[in-house]
Design a protein around this motif. Structure first.
Motif, short mmCIF file in Angstrom:
data_model
loop_
_atom_site.label_atom_id
_atom_site.label_comp_id
_atom_site.label_asym_id
_atom_site.label_seq_id
_atom_site.Cartn_x
_atom_site.Cartn_y
_atom_site.Cartn_z
N ARG A 108 -16.46 26.53 -14.65
CA ARG A 108 -16.35 26.86 -13.22
C ARG A 108 -16.55 25.61 -12.37
O ARG A 108 -15.90 25.45 -11.33
N ARG A 109 -17.43 24.72 -12.82
CA ARG A 109 -17.65 23.48 -12.09
C ARG A 109 -16.39 22.61 -12.11
O ARG A 109 -16.03 21.98 -11.10
N SER A 110 -15.69 22.60 -13.23
CA SER A 110 -14.45 21.82 -13.31
C SER A 110 -13.38 22.40 -12.39
O SER A 110 -12.63 21.65 -11.74
N VAL A 111 -13.30 23.73 -12.33
CA VAL A 111 -12.36 24.37 -11.40
C VAL A 111 -12.70 23.97 -9.97
O VAL A 111 -11.82 23.64 -9.16
N ARG A 112 -13.99 23.99 -9.64
CA ARG A 112 -14.43 23.62 -8.29
C ARG A 112 -14.11 22.16 -8.00
O ARG A 112 -13.66 21.82 -6.90
N ASN A 113 -14.33 21.30 -8.98
CA ASN A 113 -14.00 19.88 -8.80
C ASN A 113 -12.52 19.69 -8.53
O ASN A 113 -12.12 18.87 -7.68
N PHE A 114 -11.70 20.42 -9.27
CA PHE A 114 -10.25 20.32 -9.10
C PHE A 114 -9.84 20.75 -7.69
O PHE A 114 -9.04 20.08 -7.03
N VAL A 222 0.32 27.55 -3.52
CA VAL A 222 -0.54 27.59 -2.32
C VAL A 222 -1.38 28.87 -2.26
O VAL A 222 -2.60 28.80 -2.09
N PRO A 223 -0.78 30.06 -2.41
CA PRO A 223 -1.62 31.27 -2.44
C PRO A 223 -2.61 31.27 -3.59
O PRO A 223 -3.74 31.76 -3.46
N GLY A 224 -2.18 30.71 -4.74
CA GLY A 224 -3.09 30.64 -5.88
C GLY A 224 -4.29 29.76 -5.59
O GLY A 224 -5.43 30.09 -5.96
N GLU A 225 -4.06 28.64 -4.93
CA GLU A 225 -5.16 27.74 -4.56
C GLU A 225 -6.13 28.44 -3.62
O GLU A 225 -7.36 28.36 -3.80
N ILE A 226 -5.60 29.13 -2.62
CA ILE A 226 -6.46 29.85 -1.67
C ILE A 226 -7.27 30.93 -2.37
O ILE A 226 -8.47 31.11 -2.11
N THR A 227 -6.63 31.64 -3.30
CA THR A 227 -7.31 32.72 -4.03
C THR A 227 -8.45 32.19 -4.89
O THR A 227 -9.55 32.74 -4.90
N VAL A 228 -8.18 31.09 -5.62
CA VAL A 228 -9.20 30.52 -6.50
C VAL A 228 -10.39 30.00 -5.68
O VAL A 228 -11.55 30.17 -6.06
N LYS A 229 -10.11 29.37 -4.54
CA LYS A 229 -11.19 28.89 -3.69
C LYS A 229 -12.05 30.05 -3.18
O LYS A 229 -13.29 29.96 -3.16
N ALA A 230 -11.39 31.13 -2.78
CA ALA A 230 -12.13 32.30 -2.30
C ALA A 230 -12.95 32.92 -3.42
O ALA A 230 -14.10 33.35 -3.21
N LEU A 231 -12.38 32.97 -4.61
CA LEU A 231 -13.08 33.54 -5.76
C LEU A 231 -14.30 32.70 -6.11
O LEU A 231 -15.39 33.24 -6.36
N ASP A 232 -14.14 31.39 -6.09
CA ASP A 232 -15.26 30.50 -6.39
C ASP A 232 -16.35 30.63 -5.34
O ASP A 232 -17.55 30.67 -5.67
N ARG A 233 -15.96 30.70 -4.08
CA ARG A 233 -16.95 30.82 -3.00
C ARG A 233 -17.72 32.13 -3.11
O ARG A 233 -18.94 32.17 -2.93
N ARG A 234 -17.01 33.22 -3.44
CA ARG A 234 -17.70 34.52 -3.56
C ARG A 234 -18.63 34.52 -4.77
O ARG A 234 -19.74 35.07 -4.71
N GLU A 235 -18.21 33.89 -5.86
CA GLU A 235 -19.06 33.84 -7.06
C GLU A 235 -20.34 33.06 -6.79
O GLU A 235 -21.43 33.44 -7.24
N ARG A 236 -20.24 31.98 -6.03
CA ARG A 236 -21.42 31.15 -5.76
C ARG A 236 -22.40 31.84 -4.80
O ARG A 236 -23.55 31.41 -4.68
#
Length: 255
Positions: A108-114, A222-236
């Motif tokens: 998850r940290r690597s995804v966040r770094n990306f 672009v939608p995928g990037e927004i979705t992953v960022k939102a998912l990561d933010r909610r998980e944290r």
């Protein structure tokens, strides 16, 4: 497209200004299209104009309640908030929990770094716009190092060279130039914000290099990037939001 139909999805007031200036600006922005070969200068100029147009709609009197938040659209905001709670219970939170269960913390940290590395163009542009050459240089070095040695940003190698990441966005740039926050807004997919920061998000969106890609791939990336960022933010924020909700008499007012 009538101006009121364009302003409403952006979270702005669904009204026409007395002078009509805002409407004309919105119609001009709707017609304007950047070509893939647009220069960075044109992108920055367009973003500055867009940001000040949008933030201008948020120039309002100071907060008039005990919380220090100017919330003239409270009834509408609370309605959106209730919808969010339903979606969060049945979609957002389960998805965030599944994401946490499926990927260990290092992954998850690597995804966040990306994702952080993809924000580099926006951070760099806002560093420049705010007249912060040292920060801009650090952002450029971080992006170069992490995009190469860090395998596309999966690993924050720049951190080992004491090049610390900092955040920046066009909402902060507008604030630095004196734009006021404007009314509080609760936006369904983005949470609590205000007109200035929402305008900043719109401008930062157009600083994303994937937006100007050729072909149809950008409509998935672009939608995928927004979705992953939102998912990561909610998980944290799973535990933090759970605690806030359980200890709040008025959950909406605490956000």
């Amino acid at each position: 497209m009538p101006c009121d139909e364009l302003a409403w999805p952006l979270g702005l007031r669904k009204t026409r200004t007395r002078s009509g200036t805002s409407c004309l600006s919105f119609e001009w922005l709707a017609r304007y299209r950047l070509q893939p070969g647009a220069t960075l200068f044109r992108v920055i100029v367009l973003n500055l104009l867009m940001g000040f147009v949008l933030a201008g709609c948020g120039t309002v009197p100071a907060a008039n309640d005990a919380t220090g938040v100017y919330d003239p659209f409270e009834t509408a905001n609370r309605g959106v908030f209730k919808t969010y709670l339903v979606l969060d219970k049945h979609i957002f939170l389960p998805a965030a929990t599944a994401y946490r269960d499926a990927l260990p913390d290092p992954a998850r940290r690597s995804v966040r770094n990306f994702m952080n590395n993809l924000d580099s163009p926006s951070i760099f542009a806002n560093d420049v716009l705010r007249g912060r050459p040292k920060s801009a240089g650090i952002t450029l070095l971080r992006a170069t190092i992490n995009s190469t040695a860090g395998i596309g940003g999966l690993f924050d190698v720049a951190e080992e060279f004491d090049l610390k990441r900092h955040s920046n966005d066009f909402g902060k740039t507008l604030a630095a130039y004196g734009a006021r926050p404007g009314p509080y807004l609760f936006v369904l997919l983005f949470g609590p914000t205000n007109v200035r920061d929402l305008a900043g998000w719109v401008v930062d969106f157009f600083m994303n290099p994937f937006v100007f890609m050729n072909g149809s791939a950008k409509y998935f990336i672009v939608p995928g990037e927004i979705t992953v960022k939102a998912l990561d933010r909610r998980e944290r924020n799973i535990e933090a939001l759970d605690e806030l909700e359980s200890t709040s008499f008025d959950y909406y007012a605490r956000l």
